[in-house]
Enzyme design. Structure first.
Site, PDB file in Angstrom:
ATOM      1  N   SER A 156      -8.050  22.707 -29.894  1.00 30.33           N
ATOM      2  CA  SER A 156      -7.137  22.793 -28.757  1.00 30.33           C
ATOM      3  C   SER A 156      -6.921  21.412 -28.163  1.00 30.33           C
ATOM      4  O   SER A 156      -7.881  20.680 -27.923  1.00 30.33           O
ATOM      5  CB  SER A 156      -7.711  23.714 -27.673  1.00 30.33           C
ATOM      6  OG  SER A 156      -6.967  23.549 -26.468  1.00 30.33           O
ATOM      7  N   GLY A 172      -5.743  30.000 -11.990  1.00 31.20           N
ATOM      8  CA  GLY A 172      -5.404  31.327 -11.504  1.00 31.20           C
ATOM      9  C   GLY A 172      -4.034  31.775 -11.980  1.00 31.20           C
ATOM     10  O   GLY A 172      -3.476  32.744 -11.475  1.00 31.20           O
ATOM     11  N   SER A 175      -3.593  32.348 -15.232  1.00 35.79           N
ATOM     12  CA  SER A 175      -3.918  33.098 -16.432  1.00 35.79           C
ATOM     13  C   SER A 175      -3.706  32.340 -17.740  1.00 35.79           C
ATOM     14  O   SER A 175      -3.108  32.854 -18.689  1.00 35.79           O
ATOM     15  CB  SER A 175      -3.140  34.419 -16.444  1.00 35.79           C
ATOM     16  OG  SER A 175      -3.714  35.260 -17.377  1.00 35.79           O
ATOM     17  N   SER A 223      -6.116  31.936 -19.627  1.00 37.22           N
ATOM     18  CA  SER A 223      -6.973  32.664 -20.577  1.00 37.22           C
ATOM     19  C   SER A 223      -6.201  33.771 -21.288  1.00 37.22           C
ATOM     20  O   SER A 223      -6.274  33.903 -22.513  1.00 37.22           O
ATOM     21  CB  SER A 223      -8.215  33.224 -19.874  1.00 37.22           C
ATOM     22  OG  SER A 223      -7.872  34.124 -18.850  1.00 37.22           O
ATOM     23  N   GLU A 283     -11.840  39.153 -23.776  1.00 41.84           N
ATOM     24  CA  GLU A 283     -12.233  38.410 -22.569  1.00 41.84           C
ATOM     25  C   GLU A 283     -13.489  39.004 -21.929  1.00 41.84           C
ATOM     26  O   GLU A 283     -14.397  38.281 -21.529  1.00 41.84           O
ATOM     27  CB  GLU A 283     -11.061  38.365 -21.574  1.00 41.84           C
ATOM     28  CG  GLU A 283     -11.372  37.511 -20.341  1.00 41.84           C
ATOM     29  CD  GLU A 283     -10.162  36.825 -19.728  1.00 41.84           C
ATOM     30  OE1 GLU A 283      -9.090  36.759 -20.356  1.00 41.84           O
ATOM     31  OE2 GLU A 283     -10.317  36.320 -18.599  1.00 41.84           O
ATOM     32  N   ASP A 323      -3.584  40.465 -16.339  1.00 42.81           N
ATOM     33  CA  ASP A 323      -3.141  39.214 -16.955  1.00 42.81           C
ATOM     34  C   ASP A 323      -2.663  39.431 -18.386  1.00 42.81           C
ATOM     35  O   ASP A 323      -1.653  38.873 -18.823  1.00 42.81           O
ATOM     36  CB  ASP A 323      -4.296  38.196 -16.981  1.00 42.81           C
ATOM     37  CG  ASP A 323      -4.806  37.872 -15.588  1.00 42.81           C
ATOM     38  OD1 ASP A 323      -4.180  38.316 -14.602  1.00 42.81           O
ATOM     39  OD2 ASP A 323      -5.843  37.180 -15.491  1.00 42.81           O
TER      40      ASP A 323
HETATM   41  P1  ADP Z   1      -7.144  31.104 -15.751  1.00 42.52           P
HETATM   42  O1  ADP Z   1      -6.870  31.482 -14.350  1.00 42.52           O
HETATM   43  O2  ADP Z   1      -6.379  29.885 -16.142  1.00 42.52           O
HETATM   44  O3  ADP Z   1      -6.974  32.223 -16.709  1.00 42.52           O
HETATM   45  P2  ADP Z   1      -9.858  31.378 -16.638  1.00 42.52           P
HETATM   46  O4  ADP Z   1     -11.134  30.835 -16.129  1.00 42.52           O
HETATM   47  O5  ADP Z   1      -9.694  32.841 -16.712  1.00 42.52           O
HETATM   48  O6  ADP Z   1      -8.685  30.702 -15.771  1.00 42.52           O
HETATM   49  O7  ADP Z   1      -9.588  30.838 -18.101  1.00 42.52           O
HETATM   50  C1  ADP Z   1      -9.694  29.454 -18.385  1.00 42.52           C
HETATM   51  C2  ADP Z   1     -10.468  29.296 -19.676  1.00 42.52           C
HETATM   52  O8  ADP Z   1      -9.669  29.801 -20.775  1.00 42.52           O
HETATM   53  C3  ADP Z   1     -10.730  27.847 -20.025  1.00 42.52           C
HETATM   54  O9  ADP Z   1     -11.923  27.396 -19.426  1.00 42.52           O
HETATM   55  C4  ADP Z   1     -10.856  27.923 -21.549  1.00 42.52           C
HETATM   56  O10 ADP Z   1     -12.128  28.398 -21.929  1.00 42.52           O
HETATM   57  C5  ADP Z   1      -9.829  28.992 -21.914  1.00 42.52           C
HETATM   58  N1  ADP Z   1      -8.526  28.384 -22.208  1.00 42.52           N
HETATM   59  C6  ADP Z   1      -7.371  28.618 -21.560  1.00 42.52           C
HETATM   60  N2  ADP Z   1      -6.358  27.885 -22.085  1.00 42.52           N
HETATM   61  C7  ADP Z   1      -6.876  27.173 -23.102  1.00 42.52           C
HETATM   62  C8  ADP Z   1      -6.359  26.205 -24.028  1.00 42.52           C
HETATM   63  N3  ADP Z   1      -5.080  25.818 -23.990  1.00 42.52           N
HETATM   64  N4  ADP Z   1      -7.225  25.686 -24.938  1.00 42.52           N
HETATM   65  C9  ADP Z   1      -8.521  26.056 -24.968  1.00 42.52           C
HETATM   66  N5  ADP Z   1      -9.062  26.935 -24.116  1.00 42.52           N
HETATM   67  C10 ADP Z   1      -8.276  27.495 -23.188  1.00 42.52           C
HETATM   68 MG    MG Z   2      -8.020  34.000 -16.688  1.00 41.08          MG
END
Ligand code: ADP
Ligand code: MG
Length: 407
Positions: free
Chosen positions: A80, A137, A139, A141, A178, A190
């Site tokens: 990534s 926040g 999303s 993930s 997740e 999400d």
């Molecule tokens: P969000 O609100 O952005 O969903 P989360 O804590 O639920 O926050 O998810 C963030 C996590 O998702 C990151 O710490 C990583 O582990 C994973 N993640 C999200 N986007 C990527 C990406 N582009 N490359 C690698 N990991 C990612």
């Molecule tokens: Mg998330």
């Protein structure tokens, strides 16, 4: 005047090209294809998903891109751009709850969950890149899970991506990935937003029946815009807060004799039941706190209905007041806001926004503000100035236009 940090979305061709280039650089061949899925905002309905309630998210134009090629063995190699470009290798046969750490869990978790549900997959190489604000926040993930799910679905001919019923199956796999492999609790909003949204619409999702209704959501035609503010607040000391809220809701539902708080139709009667001497003793929950939590959930589900009715009848500007009421409820009754989120919402309203609220789990992350199109720059500038005068990290901004689903 102060600099406003606008977080622009990539267009799909550009994002796809970036994922393809990373894949080719790392794995020395072109990928079989590139898929993507959006981050999301949520207009209204916070902390209602795990209570069987209603939510009204929408897909952002900001997407996560996954370039993927199948392998003939059971190895998954991942890279990534947002994780230092370091290659991670996982054997699909070793994937189980607790065996995978870090961001790779979100990706191999999707493959694992699809296989648990009966699909036969193989290993794959995958290169990820994204313009979804990371951990904000919004999303990132579920955008990651959704891009991989729709890509594996296409490559292995599973056919789930073809219609909304099939996409529900992909949503379920992403939720399992997740919850069970990444070990992060999530209520399911999400993943539905990433996979079941439609461009130009907000997604009314009933988290009890999993039915959706597409709500036309084109603020610009009413001269309005939705500003999203990434507060960049450090998530400090929040471990366990989400689980604690869920526990309190479950305990209240048990005392009320309902499966989820969605079933509560008479809030006053429910609060009276919870206030009866000894009602919550067995759960160890505090009665006064529990009453406020229940009040938030029940009133928030009602607010989703209000916002849908306002959008349906073209009274879009009145949505602002409902957003502000939701913020007060999240701040005072559910107690999941934080200083940065309150500063963002207060500064927005002070600068002329029609209303605003924190979105997502809380304790950091992002807020939204409903503004007149011509005021967007000004409101963003005043929020940035308020952050600066409070000595806070400069926030990021975007104007949300409802984007399309994973594809
Ligand atoms: P969000 O609100 O952005 O969903 P989360 O804590 O639920 O926050 O998810 C963030 C996590 O998702 C990151 O710490 C990583 O582990 C994973 N993640 C999200 N986007 C990527 C990406 N582009 N490359 C690698 N990991 C990612
Ligand atoms: Mg998330």
């Amino acid at each position: 005047s102060i600099d406003v940090d606008w977080l622009d979305a990539w267009d799909v061709e550009d994002g796809s090209a970036q994922a393809r280039a990373l894949f080719t650089e790392v794995f020395d061949a072109a990928p079989e294809g590139v898929w993507s899925a959006p981050g999301r905002g949520n207009l209204i309905g916070e902390h209602t998903d795990y209570n069987g309630g209603l939510v009204l998210p929408f897909a952002l134009p900001h997407r996560t891109y996954a370039a993927i090629t199948r392998r003939t063995d059971r190895t998954v190699r991942l890279v990534s751009a947002q994780e230092a470009g370091t290659v991670v290798t996982v054997d699909l046969d070793t994937v189980a709850p607790g065996t995978v750490t870090g961001w790779a869990a979100y990706v191999v978790g999707v493959a694992w969950a699809l296989e648990q549900a009966g699909a036969t997959l193989g290993g794959f190489d995958v290169a990820i890149t994204s313009c979804v604000p990371y951990g904000a926040g919004l999303s990132s993930s579920a955008a990651l899970e959704g891009s991989v799910a729709i890509g594996l679905d296409a490559l292995y001919g599973l056919g789930h991506g073809a219609d909304d019923a099939g996409r529900q199956h992909l949503v379920a796999a992403c939720i399992r990935a997740e919850n069970e492999i990444a070990g992060a609790p999530t209520g399911g909003m999400d993943q539905a937003a990433a996979l079941r949204s439609q461009e130009g619409h907000a997604l009314l999702l009933d988290c009890r029946s999993l039915e959706v209704r597409q709500i036309p959501f084109d603020l610009a035609s009413d001269g309005l815009a939705l500003l999203v503010i990434d507060t960049r607040a450090p998530h400090a000391l929040v471990d366990g807060q989400y689980a604690a809220r869920r526990d309190t809701c479950e305990a209240a539902a048990a005392v009320l004799g309902v499966e989820t708080l969605r079933e509560v139709t008479d809030l006053d009667a429910a609060l009276a039941t919870l206030a009866a001497p000894g009602a919550l003793d067995a759960s160890g929950q505090d009665p006064e706190v529990t009453a406020r939590r229940v009040k938030h959930v029940v009133s928030e589900i009602a607010r989703v209905g209000e916002v849908v009715a306002l959008l349906d009848s073209g009274r879009t500007s009145e949505v602002g007041a409902v957003l502000s009421a939701a913020h007060a409820s999240l701040r005072d009754d559910y107690e999941v806001s934080c200083h940065e989120l309150d500063v963002a919402v207060d500064a927005a309203v002070h600068a002329g926004a029609l209303g605003g609220r924190m979105i997502g789990g809380g304790f950091g992350g992002s807020a939204i503000a409903l503004v007149r199109v011509e005021d967007a720059e000004q409101v963003a500038g005043e929020i940035a100035a308020a952050f600066e005068s409070e000595g806070l990290t400069a926030p990021g901004f975007l104007v949300a236009v409802a984007g399309g689903p994973a594809a």
